[in-house]
Design a protein around this motif. Structure first.
Motif, PDB file in Angstrom:
ATOM      1  N   LYS A   1      49.808 -28.262   1.892  1.00  9.62           N
ATOM      2  CA  LYS A   1      49.140 -28.859   3.337  1.00  9.62           C
ATOM      3  C   LYS A   1      48.833 -27.638   4.077  1.00  9.62           C
ATOM      4  O   LYS A   1      49.653 -26.767   4.105  1.00  9.62           O
ATOM      5  CB  LYS A   1      49.807 -29.809   3.956  1.00  9.62           C
ATOM      6  N   LYS A   2      47.682 -27.598   4.903  1.00 10.44           N
ATOM      7  CA  LYS A   2      47.475 -26.506   5.940  1.00 10.44           C
ATOM      8  C   LYS A   2      47.614 -27.255   7.298  1.00 10.44           C
ATOM      9  O   LYS A   2      47.474 -28.607   7.492  1.00 10.44           O
ATOM     10  CB  LYS A   2      46.083 -26.017   5.800  1.00 10.44           C
TER      11      LYS A   2
ATOM     12  N   PHE B   1      46.903 -21.143  25.378  1.00  5.39           N
ATOM     13  CA  PHE B   1      47.442 -22.546  25.575  1.00  5.39           C
ATOM     14  C   PHE B   1      47.316 -23.302  24.238  1.00  5.39           C
ATOM     15  O   PHE B   1      46.006 -23.453  23.782  1.00  5.39           O
ATOM     16  CB  PHE B   1      46.736 -23.178  26.878  1.00  5.39           C
ATOM     17  N   TRP B   2      48.180 -23.647  23.630  1.00 11.31           N
ATOM     18  CA  TRP B   2      48.233 -24.462  22.376  1.00 11.31           C
ATOM     19  C   TRP B   2      47.990 -25.751  22.581  1.00 11.31           C
ATOM     20  O   TRP B   2      48.234 -26.228  23.633  1.00 11.31           O
ATOM     21  CB  TRP B   2      49.667 -24.169  21.674  1.00 11.31           C
ATOM     22  N   GLY B   3      47.364 -26.599  21.598  1.00 16.80           N
ATOM     23  CA  GLY B   3      46.844 -27.942  21.877  1.00 16.80           C
ATOM     24  C   GLY B   3      47.238 -28.834  20.622  1.00 16.80           C
ATOM     25  O   GLY B   3      48.626 -28.352  20.069  1.00 16.80           O
ATOM     26  N   ALA B   4      46.548 -29.628  20.506  1.00 15.80           N
ATOM     27  CA  ALA B   4      46.999 -30.750  19.262  1.00 15.80           C
ATOM     28  C   ALA B   4      46.959 -29.960  17.961  1.00 15.80           C
ATOM     29  O   ALA B   4      46.356 -29.174  17.699  1.00 15.80           O
ATOM     30  CB  ALA B   4      45.961 -32.046  19.362  1.00 15.80           C
ATOM     31  N   SER B   5      47.579 -30.695  16.848  1.00 19.58           N
ATOM     32  CA  SER B   5      47.554 -30.066  15.876  1.00 19.58           C
ATOM     33  C   SER B   5      47.804 -31.196  14.745  1.00 19.58           C
ATOM     34  O   SER B   5      48.173 -32.262  15.114  1.00 19.58           O
ATOM     35  CB  SER B   5      48.832 -29.059  15.545  1.00 19.58           C
ATOM     36  N   LYS B   6      47.532 -31.068  13.427  1.00 17.11           N
ATOM     37  CA  LYS B   6      47.826 -32.257  12.408  1.00 17.11           C
ATOM     38  C   LYS B   6      47.939 -31.140  11.146  1.00 17.11           C
ATOM     39  O   LYS B   6      47.524 -30.231  10.995  1.00 17.11           O
ATOM     40  CB  LYS B   6      46.707 -33.080  12.346  1.00 17.11           C
ATOM     41  N   LEU B   7      48.542 -32.003   9.823  1.00 19.23           N
ATOM     42  CA  LEU B   7      48.517 -31.454   8.638  1.00 19.23           C
ATOM     43  C   LEU B   7      47.427 -31.785   8.061  1.00 19.23           C
ATOM     44  O   LEU B   7      47.372 -33.109   7.788  1.00 19.23           O
ATOM     45  CB  LEU B   7      49.928 -31.754   8.271  1.00 19.23           C
ATOM     46  N   VAL B   8      46.565 -31.107   7.033  1.00 16.04           N
ATOM     47  CA  VAL B   8      45.675 -31.331   6.216  1.00 16.04           C
ATOM     48  C   VAL B   8      46.056 -30.935   4.643  1.00 16.04           C
ATOM     49  O   VAL B   8      46.138 -29.949   4.662  1.00 16.04           O
ATOM     50  CB  VAL B   8      44.180 -30.841   6.938  1.00 16.04           C
ATOM     51  N   PRO B   9      45.705 -31.956   3.929  1.00 18.19           N
ATOM     52  CA  PRO B   9      46.121 -31.785   2.442  1.00 18.19           C
ATOM     53  C   PRO B   9      45.096 -30.790   2.125  1.00 18.19           C
ATOM     54  O   PRO B   9      43.589 -30.958   2.417  1.00 18.19           O
ATOM     55  CB  PRO B   9      45.682 -32.975   1.854  1.00 18.19           C
ATOM     56  N   VAL B  10      45.556 -29.748   1.364  1.00 15.04           N
ATOM     57  CA  VAL B  10      44.294 -28.762   0.658  1.00 15.04           C
ATOM     58  C   VAL B  10      44.274 -29.175  -0.866  1.00 15.04           C
ATOM     59  O   VAL B  10      43.311 -28.963  -1.473  1.00 15.04           O
ATOM     60  CB  VAL B  10      45.141 -27.447   0.913  1.00 15.04           C
ATOM     61  N   GLY B  11      45.375 -29.347  -1.320  1.00 14.33           N
ATOM     62  CA  GLY B  11      45.465 -29.642  -2.969  1.00 14.33           C
ATOM     63  C   GLY B  11      46.851 -29.087  -3.752  1.00 14.33           C
ATOM     64  O   GLY B  11      47.485 -28.216  -3.046  1.00 14.33           O
ATOM     65  N   TYR B  12      46.942 -29.672  -4.779  1.00 17.07           N
ATOM     66  CA  TYR B  12      48.232 -29.196  -5.466  1.00 17.07           C
ATOM     67  C   TYR B  12      49.383 -29.302  -4.853  1.00 17.07           C
ATOM     68  O   TYR B  12      50.416 -28.528  -4.735  1.00 17.07           O
ATOM     69  CB  TYR B  12      48.062 -27.602  -5.893  1.00 17.07           C
ATOM     70  N   GLY B  13      49.621 -30.287  -3.611  1.00 18.52           N
ATOM     71  CA  GLY B  13      50.671 -30.703  -3.032  1.00 18.52           C
ATOM     72  C   GLY B  13      50.580 -29.727  -1.823  1.00 18.52           C
ATOM     73  O   GLY B  13      51.818 -29.857  -1.124  1.00 18.52           O
TER      74      GLY B  13
ATOM     75  N   THR C   1      56.739 -24.270   1.352  1.00 24.16           N
ATOM     76  CA  THR C   1      57.109 -23.789   2.618  1.00 24.16           C
ATOM     77  C   THR C   1      57.169 -25.258   3.696  1.00 24.16           C
ATOM     78  O   THR C   1      56.592 -25.990   3.625  1.00 24.16           O
ATOM     79  CB  THR C   1      55.550 -23.191   3.360  1.00 24.16           C
ATOM     80  N   ASP C   2      58.125 -24.899   4.642  1.00 20.36           N
ATOM     81  CA  ASP C   2      58.716 -25.749   5.632  1.00 20.36           C
ATOM     82  C   ASP C   2      57.575 -25.897   6.669  1.00 20.36           C
ATOM     83  O   ASP C   2      57.379 -25.002   7.587  1.00 20.36           O
ATOM     84  CB  ASP C   2      59.916 -25.587   6.373  1.00 20.36           C
ATOM     85  N   MET C   3      56.664 -26.938   6.747  1.00 22.99           N
ATOM     86  CA  MET C   3      55.421 -26.930   7.648  1.00 22.99           C
ATOM     87  C   MET C   3      56.014 -27.279   9.060  1.00 22.99           C
ATOM     88  O   MET C   3      55.218 -26.808  10.066  1.00 22.99           O
ATOM     89  CB  MET C   3      54.568 -28.070   7.156  1.00 22.99           C
ATOM     90  N   GLN C   4      57.123 -27.884   9.293  1.00 23.92           N
ATOM     91  CA  GLN C   4      57.289 -27.982  10.772  1.00 23.92           C
ATOM     92  C   GLN C   4      57.953 -26.506  11.206  1.00 23.92           C
ATOM     93  O   GLN C   4      57.583 -26.492  12.350  1.00 23.92           O
ATOM     94  CB  GLN C   4      58.761 -28.829  10.631  1.00 23.92           C
TER      95      GLN C   4
END
Length: 233
Positions: free
Chosen positions: A190-191, A176-188, A158-161
């Motif tokens: 990310k959430k 109102f949307w705020g800050a975000s980050k990608l967090v590894p979940v496992g098996y390659g 899945t294209d996370m961008q």
């Protein structure tokens, strides 16, 4: 609906729990509940990092217990072949003593005037109560809440961008949307973890998730959404 887990002290039991938590932040619902406490207590120690989802969930519940505790009831969970639940392991509070005073002896009916005239003090007290009730009926200013969401993709391709762009494309009054980050979940995989601020009277988080974030066309990228934290501002 209640869920059942078997033998959480074994690799097989932990693997089943890890698969269950792959698409969930909590055992049931969108917030920590007594179901999470039951499963947490069934684990004798922090799970191995080999079980990525269980380890992430365990650390989160452990932090909640240290900071604020868990009060939500949950949907119910059954643990077979495991240690006692955390609620059973906690010390039992002593029963609260009965503080009710013994009933006073009945007075002679002739000593009480049930139909006497209302005194000036009683009138003033009644007027004060009426004013307080009227004041409490006034509409309160709408509050705001800060919410942290876990947004999970379908797979590692899945294209996370584009997923984040799709999430932020949701526009609502009071959102109102705020800050975000990608967090590894496992098996390659990310959430996306993303903050948002909402006006409570204008935005329902459940409706936002069900009718927008996991509905077409955004569900092309989003598999599921979970509420990680929900705090009043």
């Amino acid at each position: 609906m209640a869920v059942t887990f078997y033998n959480l002290g074994s690799p097989a039991g932990l693997k089943k729990l890890d698969e269950y938590l792959l698409t969930r932040s909590y055992i049931s619902g969108y917030q920590a509940s007594k179901d999470d406490l039951s499963v947490y207590g069934a684990l004798s120690s922090s799970p191995s990092s080999e079980y990525v989802n269980v380890s992430r969930w365990y650390k989160h519940i452990d932090a909640l217990l240290r900071i604020s505790g868990v009060s939500s009831e949950g949907a119910g969970v059954t643990i077979e072949g495991s240690a006692p639940s955390v609620e059973e392991a906690l010390p039992v509070s002593p029963p609260t003593a009965d503080t009710k005073a013994p009933a006073a002896e009945e007075d002679d009916d002739d000593d009480v005037d049930l139909f006497g005239e209302e005194t000036e003090e009683e009138k003033q007290a009644a007027e004060a109560r009426a004013a307080a009730i009227k004041a409490s009926g006034k509409k309160k200013e709408s509050g705001k809440s800060s919410v942290l969401l876990d947004v999970k993709p379908w797979d590692d391709e899945t294209d996370m961008q584009k997923l984040e762009e799709a999430v932020r494309s949701v526009k609502m009054d009071g959102l109102f949307w705020g800050a975000s980050k990608l967090v590894p979940v496992g098996y390659g995989i990310k959430k996306l973890q993303i903050m948002m601020t909402i006006v409570d009277d204008l935005v329902s988080v459940d409706t936002l998730i069900e009718d927008h974030l996991t509905a077409e066309p955004i569900n092309e990228y989003v598999q599921s959404c979970d509420i990680v934290a929900f705090n009043k501002i």
